[in-house]
Design a protein around this motif. Structure first.
Motif, PDB file in Angstrom:
ATOM      1  N   ALA A 114       0.808  -1.221   0.000  1.00 38.77           N
ATOM      2  CA  ALA A 114       0.000   0.000   0.000  1.00 38.77           C
ATOM      3  C   ALA A 114       0.841   1.271   0.000  1.00 38.77           C
ATOM      4  CB  ALA A 114      -0.947   0.011   1.205  1.00 38.77           C
ATOM      5  N   THR A 115       2.048   1.210   0.512  1.00 39.44           N
ATOM      6  CA  THR A 115       2.883   2.413   0.544  1.00 39.44           C
ATOM      7  C   THR A 115       3.350   2.821  -0.848  1.00 39.44           C
ATOM      8  OG1 THR A 115       4.938   1.183   0.932  1.00 39.44           O
ATOM      9  CG2 THR A 115       3.690   1.901   2.889  1.00 39.44           C
ATOM     10  N   LYS A 116       3.145   1.940  -1.842  1.00 43.98           N
ATOM     11  CA  LYS A 116       3.576   2.241  -3.211  1.00 43.98           C
ATOM     12  C   LYS A 116       2.408   2.666  -4.105  1.00 43.98           C
ATOM     13  CE  LYS A 116       7.620  -0.600  -2.866  1.00 43.98           C
ATOM     14  NZ  LYS A 116       8.380  -1.727  -3.306  1.00 43.98           N
ATOM     15  N   VAL A 117       1.255   2.952  -3.501  1.00 40.63           N
ATOM     16  CA  VAL A 117       0.098   3.417  -4.269  1.00 40.63           C
ATOM     17  C   VAL A 117       0.384   4.831  -4.780  1.00 40.63           C
ATOM     18  CG1 VAL A 117      -2.337   4.082  -4.115  1.00 40.63           C
ATOM     19  CG2 VAL A 117      -1.552   1.992  -3.000  1.00 40.63           C
ATOM     20  N   ASP A 118       0.129   5.056  -6.060  1.00 37.41           N
ATOM     21  CA  ASP A 118       0.307   6.372  -6.666  1.00 37.41           C
ATOM     22  C   ASP A 118      -0.910   7.218  -6.283  1.00 37.41           C
ATOM     23  OD1 ASP A 118       0.523   8.634  -8.254  1.00 37.41           O
ATOM     24  OD2 ASP A 118       1.031   7.518 -10.075  1.00 37.41           O
ATOM     25  N   LYS A 119      -0.721   8.150  -5.369  1.00 35.33           N
ATOM     26  CA  LYS A 119      -1.829   8.959  -4.848  1.00 35.33           C
ATOM     27  C   LYS A 119      -2.445   9.853  -5.924  1.00 35.33           C
ATOM     28  CE  LYS A 119       0.130   8.694  -0.285  1.00 35.33           C
ATOM     29  NZ  LYS A 119       0.955   9.322   0.712  1.00 35.33           N
ATOM     30  N   ALA A 120      -1.694  10.175  -6.964  1.00 34.50           N
ATOM     31  CA  ALA A 120      -2.239  10.980  -8.062  1.00 34.50           C
ATOM     32  C   ALA A 120      -3.248  10.159  -8.872  1.00 34.50           C
ATOM     33  CB  ALA A 120      -1.118  11.477  -8.966  1.00 34.50           C
ATOM     34  N   LYS A 121      -2.970   8.860  -9.029  1.00 31.51           N
ATOM     35  CA  LYS A 121      -3.868   7.984  -9.781  1.00 31.51           C
ATOM     36  C   LYS A 121      -4.987   7.425  -8.907  1.00 31.51           C
ATOM     37  CE  LYS A 121      -0.483   6.343 -13.164  1.00 31.51           C
ATOM     38  NZ  LYS A 121       0.234   5.163 -13.664  1.00 31.51           N
ATOM     39  N   GLN A 122      -4.746   7.343  -7.614  1.00 24.07           N
ATOM     40  CA  GLN A 122      -5.709   6.760  -6.669  1.00 24.07           C
ATOM     41  C   GLN A 122      -6.020   7.767  -5.564  1.00 24.07           C
ATOM     42  OE1 GLN A 122      -7.199   4.006  -7.364  1.00 24.07           O
ATOM     43  NE2 GLN A 122      -5.840   3.303  -8.973  1.00 24.07           N
TER      44      GLN A 122
END
Length: 104
Positions: free
Chosen positions: A49-57
């Motif tokens: 979860a720490t590698k989730v792209d916050k711009a996309k998600q």
């Protein structure tokens, strides 16, 4: 004649128990969801979860992970567990997808 029958019954029972044990071991080692799987990719699944792209998600918030999601079918401390979105496969406890719903 009772000895061959007893021996035959014993052998049949042993083979049956071994077969059940092998099936249980295989079932317990369900495959992990691949991030590149079309369904996983569509849900933005990441095993970490720490590698989730916050711009996309944009729905992602720090601290959200599969192990504290209402859909996670394992214990909070489990490294992996089932998820009804990925039938027959396991998700990483530290993973995340856009279907995340906080456990009550």
């Amino acid at each position: 004649m009772t000895k061959p029958t007893n021996r035959r019954v014993f052998m049949m029972q042993t083979i049956s128990v071994a077969g059940v044990a092998a099936f249980a071991t295989t079932a317990a080692q369900a495959a992990m969801v691949d991030e590149k799987d079309p369904q996983a990719a569509g849900l933005g699944y990441k095993a970490d979860a720490t590698k989730v792209d916050k711009a996309k998600q944009p729905k992602y918030a720090a601290g959200q992970q599969c192990s504290n999601c209402a859909l996670f079918q394992g214990k909070a401390a489990d490294a992996a567990g089932g998820c009804p979105l990925f039938a027959g496969k396991q998700v990483a406890g530290k993973g995340w997808c856009s279907a995340y719903a906080k456990k009550a």
